[in-house]
Motif scaffolding. Structure first.
Motif, PDB file in Angstrom:
ATOM      1  N   VAL A   1       3.572  10.308  -7.068  1.00 39.97           N
ATOM      2  CA  VAL A   1       4.431  10.670  -8.202  1.00 39.97           C
ATOM      3  C   VAL A   1       3.580  10.942  -9.443  1.00 39.97           C
ATOM      4  O   VAL A   1       3.800  11.914 -10.178  1.00 39.97           O
ATOM      5  N   GLN A   2       2.576  10.058  -9.654  1.00 43.12           N
ATOM      6  CA  GLN A   2       1.710  10.252 -10.828  1.00 43.12           C
ATOM      7  C   GLN A   2       0.913  11.552 -10.730  1.00 43.12           C
ATOM      8  O   GLN A   2       0.747  12.281 -11.719  1.00 43.12           O
ATOM      9  N   VAL A   3       0.440  11.851  -9.499  1.00 38.39           N
ATOM     10  CA  VAL A   3      -0.330  13.084  -9.317  1.00 38.39           C
ATOM     11  C   VAL A   3       0.541  14.307  -9.572  1.00 38.39           C
ATOM     12  O   VAL A   3       0.129  15.288 -10.211  1.00 38.39           O
ATOM     13  N   SER A   4       1.793  14.263  -9.044  1.00 37.14           N
ATOM     14  CA  SER A   4       2.694  15.397  -9.273  1.00 37.14           C
ATOM     15  C   SER A   4       3.020  15.557 -10.752  1.00 37.14           C
ATOM     16  O   SER A   4       3.042  16.679 -11.284  1.00 37.14           O
ATOM     17  N   MET A   5       3.246  14.407 -11.439  1.00 38.46           N
ATOM     18  CA  MET A   5       3.511  14.476 -12.877  1.00 38.46           C
ATOM     19  C   MET A   5       2.295  15.026 -13.631  1.00 38.46           C
ATOM     20  O   MET A   5       2.424  15.838 -14.566  1.00 38.46           O
ATOM     21  N   LYS A   6       1.098  14.601 -13.210  1.00 41.07           N
ATOM     22  CA  LYS A   6      -0.116  15.095 -13.851  1.00 41.07           C
ATOM     23  C   LYS A   6      -0.266  16.596 -13.654  1.00 41.07           C
ATOM     24  O   LYS A   6      -0.613  17.342 -14.569  1.00 41.07           O
ATOM     25  N   GLN A   7       0.007  17.072 -12.406  1.00 37.00           N
ATOM     26  CA  GLN A   7      -0.085  18.511 -12.139  1.00 37.00           C
ATOM     27  C   GLN A   7       0.915  19.290 -12.985  1.00 37.00           C
ATOM     28  O   GLN A   7       0.609  20.354 -13.529  1.00 37.00           O
ATOM     29  N   GLU A   8       2.149  18.726 -13.078  1.00 35.64           N
ATOM     30  CA  GLU A   8       3.154  19.397 -13.906  1.00 35.64           C
ATOM     31  C   GLU A   8       2.728  19.435 -15.374  1.00 35.64           C
ATOM     32  O   GLU A   8       2.906  20.453 -16.067  1.00 35.64           O
TER      33      GLU A   8
ATOM     34  N   ARG B   1       0.832  -1.207   0.000  1.00 33.99           N
ATOM     35  CA  ARG B   1       0.000   0.000   0.000  1.00 33.99           C
ATOM     36  C   ARG B   1       0.871   1.263   0.000  1.00 33.99           C
ATOM     37  O   ARG B   1       0.571   2.247  -0.696  1.00 33.99           O
ATOM     38  N   GLN B   2       1.980   1.217   0.784  1.00 34.82           N
ATOM     39  CA  GLN B   2       2.879   2.366   0.806  1.00 34.82           C
ATOM     40  C   GLN B   2       3.514   2.621  -0.558  1.00 34.82           C
ATOM     41  O   GLN B   2       3.635   3.770  -1.017  1.00 34.82           O
ATOM     42  N   ASP B   3       3.905   1.502  -1.229  1.00 34.07           N
ATOM     43  CA  ASP B   3       4.485   1.638  -2.570  1.00 34.07           C
ATOM     44  C   ASP B   3       3.467   2.231  -3.549  1.00 34.07           C
ATOM     45  O   ASP B   3       3.794   3.112  -4.370  1.00 34.07           O
TER      46      ASP B   3
END
Length: 595
Positions: free
Chosen positions: A311-318, A302-304
């Motif tokens: 990471v995906q959310v940050s990439m999506k925001q970028e 779950r942590q992974d």
């Protein structure tokens, strides 16, 4: 005294405090409206907000509208909302919607009482206060929700006050609603100005004592009413608190009974579960260890997953930020293209207009040339006729001189041969000579008249020649302007050609900019186009011919000559535009770090 007359005529009203209050408020309204009308007629029918009788009028109207108002419960306690019945006017008369909207839009008003006071002032300035209140008192079915049965607005006194308000239409009120503190004002009626007016009018002690008694009675009645209202509010609060206390006590007893039953049941269940727990403890330890191990694995997974999701959310925001920047840049480019197209259309229109002006000037020049040629021909003809006239004049002068010489000789011969010639021949010859002389004089007069006419025509022709010279100068000036306009058109056509080439280059490079923006998601933040007016390096001002370009490395804005280098960046393997400074710096880094 009207209050005492009311008491004499209606003795039952003495036992009704509400009727006495209505009578007192009616008298105060009469005095206030009368004083306002008299002061308006004496001061030019214009009253400002600082005028004390006008302020007292609003206080009296506030007390009249508050009389018998029902107390309503809200989150903050009990209050009397005067704004509620005044809001009904908007439904009854659509013309009052403007006043209500203005009152709601005032930023300084925070309480319903302040809104009601502002509404009264705006209605008085509009000279529709009597009309609005007349519509309101006719709908007693709606007012009964806000007022008690014996309130002033539901009785005859309210109709009388509304009828008195019609006289205020002669007043021009000059009020500033924004500048007044309408929320925190204290509406207290000042009886001193009305008492002073009555004393000046009647000058009697009985009148003065009766008015003082009436004033004291009204003040005492107001104090009693305030105390009664406070007592009623306190009693309602006490009753409410007692009910809530009783309800809480009943709920507490029920909760205690339920907890006792639950404790008895849980004690029996605990004893049974204790026995079963001892029997199943051994198997549960093994299962507990296995479940604990699985739980650790699940927690790790779950942590992974959560880390990967972050990471995906940050990439999506970028990516979204980069797309927004790209869309903004594209919109700005489209706006610049639209502006350049508009400028191109304007320049084309100017060129068409200049071409039309040039054609019209050419036509005018042709017409003027024709006029000049005709005038030149006419001047040549006039000069030829003048020369002929001068020759004829000279011949006439010669004939005249010869005739005078002949007459002189003839006179001498006639004097010498007077004796030898006969009288009849002499007489005939004299007549012949006189007739010849007369003919010569007439011919000379006609020649002089012709000479004067020719001189006038010569003067007219000279003026026309001067006009022709002016037209020649105007023609040369128009030719110079035509040459200048042609040069300006050529320069503008060259500038348009350069702009067209720049636009074509910018269209071709839009895709490169999109790719560079996608590649520069985590790179330097670009400087906005509106913030840059001069080149960062050469400090030259940007214009239509000198376009703005972003350096893909530092994000600053440069002109084309200071940013015509291209190099591949770490975020973009494809060569992109960089400024001269970043170009030299990147080359130096590459030379120092060849790996």
């Amino acid at each position: 005294n009207s209050a005492w007359m009311f008491a004499i005529c209606f003795p039952a009203a003495l036992r009704d405090p509400m009727a006495m209050e209505r009578a007192n408020l009616l008298n105060m309204a009469k005095l206030s409206i009368k004083g306002l009308i008299e002061s308006a007629l004496s001061f030019g029918r214009t009253l400002d907000s600082d005028y004390p009788p006008l302020q007292q009028f609003f206080v009296v109207m506030e007390h009249c509208l508050k009389h018998g108002l029902r107390v309503k419960k809200s989150f903050l306690g009990f209050n009397k909302s005067l704004w509620g019945p005044l809001e009904l006017v908007e439904k009854l008369c659509p013309e009052a919607a403007e006043i209500s909207a203005s009152v709601r839009d005032l930023p300084g008003l925070k309480t319903p009482l302040g809104r009601a006071r502002a509404w009264l002032r705006l209605a008085l300035m509009q000279k529709r206060l009597a009309d609005y209140l007349r519509l309101l008192i006719t709908r007693k079915d709606l007012l009964s929700d806000f007022y008690e049965n014996s309130a002033l607005m539901l009785e005859e006194e309210g109709a009388v006050i509304v009828g008195l308000l019609v006289g205020l239409n002669v007043i021009d009120a000059n009020l500033c609603v924004k500048g007044e503190d309408l929320d925190s004002q204290v509406g207290v009626i000042d009886f001193s100005m009305y008492l002073k007016n009555d004393i000046d009018d009647y000058r009697s002690e009985e009148r003065y004592t009766s008015i003082l008694d009436q004033k004291n009675y009204v003040e005492e009645l107001n104090r009693q009413l305030k105390k009664l209202q406070e007592l009623a509010i306190a009693k309602n609060n006490i009753i409410k608190l007692q009910e809530e206390n009783q309800q809480l006590r009943s709920e507490n007893t029920l909760i205690l009974l339920k907890t006792q039953q639950h404790l008895e049941l849980t004690q029996g269940d605990v004893s049974v579960e204790r026995d079963t727990y001892k029997q199943s403890r051994q198997g549960l330890d093994e299962m507990y260890n296995e479940v604990r191990r699985q739980l650790k694995e699940e927690c790790q997974l779950r942590q992974d997953v959560e880390n990967e999701l972050v990471v995906q959310v940050s990439m999506k925001q970028e990516m979204e930020l980069a797309m927004k920047l790209l869309e903004k840049d594209i919109h700005e480019k489209q706006d610049t293209l639209i502006g350049l197209r508009q400028q191109l259309d304007e320049v084309k229109a100017i060129n068409v207009e200049m071409y039309q002006k040039m054609q019209s000037s050419d036509e005018e020049m042709k017409k003027k040339n024709d006029v000049i040629s005709r005038l030149e021909e006419k001047t040549n003809q006039i000069t030829a006729t003048m020369k002929q006239l001068e020759q004829r004049l000279q011949e006439a002068e010669r004939h005249r001189t010869s005739a005078e010489e002949g007459t002189r000789r003839f006179k001498l011969d006639f004097a010498n041969k007077a004796d030898s010639l006969q009288r009849q021949i002499e007489h005939r010859e004299n007549q012949q000579l006189e007739t010849d002389l007369k003919i010569e004089r007439e011919w000379r007069q006609t020649l002089q008249n012709d000479l004067h006419r020719e001189r006038d025509s010569v003067a007219q022709l000279s003026t026309e020649a001067l006009q022709i010279n002016g037209l020649k100068k105007e023609f040369h000036r128009l030719q110079d302007e035509n040459v200048q306009l042609k040069t300006i058109c050529e320069d503008q056509e060259k500038a348009l050609e350069e702009l067209g080439s720049k636009l074509s280059e910018s269209k071709l490079k839009i895709e490169d900019i999109k790719e560079a923006n996608k590649a520069l998601q985590g790179g330097q933040v670009w400087l906005k186009d509106k913030e840059a007016t001069h080149c960062k390096l050469c400090e030259k001002e940007f214009s239509i011919s000198r376009r703005k370009h972003h350096c893909r490395n530092c994000g600053e804005i440069f002109c084309n000559s200071c940013s015509d280098n291209e190099l591949p960046l770490p975020a973009s393997p494809k060569p992109v535009r960089v400024c001269d400074t970043c170009h030299a710096l990147l080359l130096q880094r590459c030379s120092s770090n060849p790996t």
